[in-house]
Scaffold this motif. Structure first.
Motif, PDB file in Angstrom:
ATOM      1  N   MET A  85       6.257  33.524  15.022  1.00  0.00           N
ATOM      2  CA  MET A  85       5.260  34.131  15.654  1.00  0.00           C
ATOM      3  C   MET A  85       3.725  34.092  15.379  1.00  0.00           C
ATOM      4  O   MET A  85       2.977  34.087  16.152  1.00  0.00           O
ATOM      5  CB  MET A  85       5.799  35.895  15.240  1.00  0.00           C
ATOM      6  CG  MET A  85       6.934  36.371  16.008  1.00  0.00           C
ATOM      7  SD  MET A  85       7.241  38.048  15.447  1.00  0.00           S
ATOM      8  CE  MET A  85       8.406  38.584  16.741  1.00  0.00           C
ATOM      9  N   TYR A  86       3.880  33.725  14.109  1.00  0.00           N
ATOM     10  CA  TYR A  86       2.503  33.379  13.639  1.00  0.00           C
ATOM     11  C   TYR A  86       2.075  32.047  13.923  1.00  0.00           C
ATOM     12  O   TYR A  86       0.713  31.779  14.337  1.00  0.00           O
ATOM     13  CB  TYR A  86       2.507  33.462  11.872  1.00  0.00           C
ATOM     14  CG  TYR A  86       2.097  34.810  11.333  1.00  0.00           C
ATOM     15  CD1 TYR A  86       1.001  35.673  11.977  1.00  0.00           C
ATOM     16  CD2 TYR A  86       3.191  35.539  10.792  1.00  0.00           C
ATOM     17  CE1 TYR A  86       0.681  36.886  11.547  1.00  0.00           C
ATOM     18  CE2 TYR A  86       2.852  36.863  10.368  1.00  0.00           C
ATOM     19  CZ  TYR A  86       1.595  37.544  10.599  1.00  0.00           C
ATOM     20  OH  TYR A  86       1.424  38.782  10.084  1.00  0.00           O
ATOM     21  N   GLN A  97      -1.676  29.695   8.407  1.00  0.00           N
ATOM     22  CA  GLN A  97      -1.465  29.919   7.106  1.00  0.00           C
ATOM     23  C   GLN A  97      -0.229  30.752   6.823  1.00  0.00           C
ATOM     24  O   GLN A  97       0.377  30.599   5.913  1.00  0.00           O
ATOM     25  CB  GLN A  97      -2.687  30.240   6.368  1.00  0.00           C
ATOM     26  CG  GLN A  97      -3.682  29.181   6.330  1.00  0.00           C
ATOM     27  CD  GLN A  97      -5.003  29.584   5.843  1.00  0.00           C
ATOM     28  OE1 GLN A  97      -5.431  30.526   5.797  1.00  0.00           O
ATOM     29  NE2 GLN A  97      -5.633  28.567   4.838  1.00  0.00           N
ATOM     30  N   ARG A  98      -0.376  31.941   7.594  1.00  0.00           N
ATOM     31  CA  ARG A  98       0.403  32.876   7.240  1.00  0.00           C
ATOM     32  C   ARG A  98       1.929  32.336   7.839  1.00  0.00           C
ATOM     33  O   ARG A  98       3.176  32.552   7.323  1.00  0.00           O
ATOM     34  CB  ARG A  98       0.434  34.204   8.214  1.00  0.00           C
ATOM     35  CG  ARG A  98      -0.495  35.088   7.278  1.00  0.00           C
ATOM     36  CD  ARG A  98      -0.730  36.343   7.898  1.00  0.00           C
ATOM     37  NE  ARG A  98      -1.549  37.283   7.364  1.00  0.00           N
ATOM     38  CZ  ARG A  98      -2.174  38.293   7.464  1.00  0.00           C
ATOM     39  NH1 ARG A  98      -2.013  38.808   9.009  1.00  0.00           N
ATOM     40  NH2 ARG A  98      -3.087  38.953   6.956  1.00  0.00           N
ATOM     41  N   ALA A  99       2.098  31.712   9.038  1.00  0.00           N
ATOM     42  CA  ALA A  99       3.141  30.934   9.358  1.00  0.00           C
ATOM     43  C   ALA A  99       3.819  30.098   8.213  1.00  0.00           C
ATOM     44  O   ALA A  99       4.902  30.148   7.976  1.00  0.00           O
ATOM     45  CB  ALA A  99       2.991  30.006  10.700  1.00  0.00           C
ATOM     46  N   LEU A 118       8.455  23.192   8.046  1.00  0.00           N
ATOM     47  CA  LEU A 118       7.638  22.959   7.030  1.00  0.00           C
ATOM     48  C   LEU A 118       7.012  21.661   6.683  1.00  0.00           C
ATOM     49  O   LEU A 118       5.726  21.366   6.474  1.00  0.00           O
ATOM     50  CB  LEU A 118       8.048  23.603   5.560  1.00  0.00           C
ATOM     51  CG  LEU A 118       6.998  23.873   4.564  1.00  0.00           C
ATOM     52  CD1 LEU A 118       5.972  24.991   4.890  1.00  0.00           C
ATOM     53  CD2 LEU A 118       7.969  24.902   3.554  1.00  0.00           C
ATOM     54  N   ALA A 119       7.923  20.583   6.856  1.00  0.00           N
ATOM     55  CA  ALA A 119       7.576  19.315   6.644  1.00  0.00           C
ATOM     56  C   ALA A 119       6.513  18.802   7.728  1.00  0.00           C
ATOM     57  O   ALA A 119       5.632  18.350   7.505  1.00  0.00           O
ATOM     58  CB  ALA A 119       9.114  18.380   6.804  1.00  0.00           C
ATOM     59  N   GLY A 125      -1.122  18.717   8.354  1.00  0.00           N
ATOM     60  CA  GLY A 125      -2.056  19.610   7.481  1.00  0.00           C
ATOM     61  C   GLY A 125      -2.448  20.881   8.367  1.00  0.00           C
ATOM     62  O   GLY A 125      -3.373  21.414   8.423  1.00  0.00           O
ATOM     63  N   ARG A 126      -1.484  21.473   9.110  1.00  0.00           N
ATOM     64  CA  ARG A 126      -1.524  22.792   9.832  1.00  0.00           C
ATOM     65  C   ARG A 126      -0.972  24.042   8.889  1.00  0.00           C
ATOM     66  O   ARG A 126       0.019  24.107   8.748  1.00  0.00           O
ATOM     67  CB  ARG A 126      -0.499  22.633  11.213  1.00  0.00           C
ATOM     68  CG  ARG A 126      -0.756  23.704  11.965  1.00  0.00           C
ATOM     69  CD  ARG A 126      -0.341  23.453  13.373  1.00  0.00           C
ATOM     70  NE  ARG A 126      -0.321  24.653  14.185  1.00  0.00           N
ATOM     71  CZ  ARG A 126       0.336  24.883  15.202  1.00  0.00           C
ATOM     72  NH1 ARG A 126       1.271  24.200  15.429  1.00  0.00           N
ATOM     73  NH2 ARG A 126       0.071  26.011  16.118  1.00  0.00           N
ATOM     74  N   GLY A 127      -2.052  24.816   8.715  1.00  0.00           N
ATOM     75  CA  GLY A 127      -1.538  25.874   7.706  1.00  0.00           C
ATOM     76  C   GLY A 127      -1.540  25.672   6.093  1.00  0.00           C
ATOM     77  O   GLY A 127      -1.403  26.617   5.243  1.00  0.00           O
TER      78      GLY A 127
END
Length: 147
Positions: A85-86, A97-99, A118-119, A125-127
């Motif tokens: 969602m984030y 960042q919240r994601a 997450l990988a 470099g996203r969040g």
């Protein structure tokens, strides 16, 4: 509705069965009262149905409310869902960042999909700070060697 724990367990099992067999209107009827009293499995499924208009009109606010509640309760699938969602700005404002933080919680519970996402976030470099080594570590934990 005053249900005994056995009644709630039966309603939850029936609601999950209805959800999994795509009987969404029935699932909403069984799961929404349980979601209201804080049952995380019910909250997660009602959030999905509210987000996608399954068995009810689409309701982004309700979807976010229940997904967030189930994620805070520690349900890994809900943490993963809230991360999306984030990440995608669905039912809430986009916030990479919240994601990443919610994907990390789900990844720490061993969810391979969250580990893989997450990988990718570390790779791009996203969040999170771009970190190829951290990306490789999460990818390996997810069981993937390459993107």
């Amino acid at each position: 509705m005053n249900q005994t724990p056995d009644d709630q367990s039966m309603a939850l099992a029936s609601g999950i069965a209805a959800y999994e067999s795509k009987q969404f209107s029935r699932a909403v009827g069984l799961l929404r009262p349980l979601a209201e009293v804080g049952e995380a499995q019910a909250q997660y499924r009602v959030a999905i149905m509210a987000q996608n208009g399954l068995g009810m009109q689409p309701n982004p606010l309700l979807a976010y409310r229940y997904m967030h509640a189930a994620a805070v309760a520690g349900l890994g699938l809900a943490q993963h869902g809230l991360g999306f969602m984030y990440l995608e700005g669905e039912c809430t404002a986009p916030d990479p960042q919240r994601a990443a933080a919610w994907f990390r919680k789900a990844a720490d519970q061993g969810l391979a999909g969250a580990q893989s996402i997450l990988a990718n976030l570390y790779e791009d470099g996203r969040g999170v700070p771009q970190d190829p080594a951290e990306a490789a570590r999460w990818r390996a934990l997810a069981g993937f060697d390459e993107r």
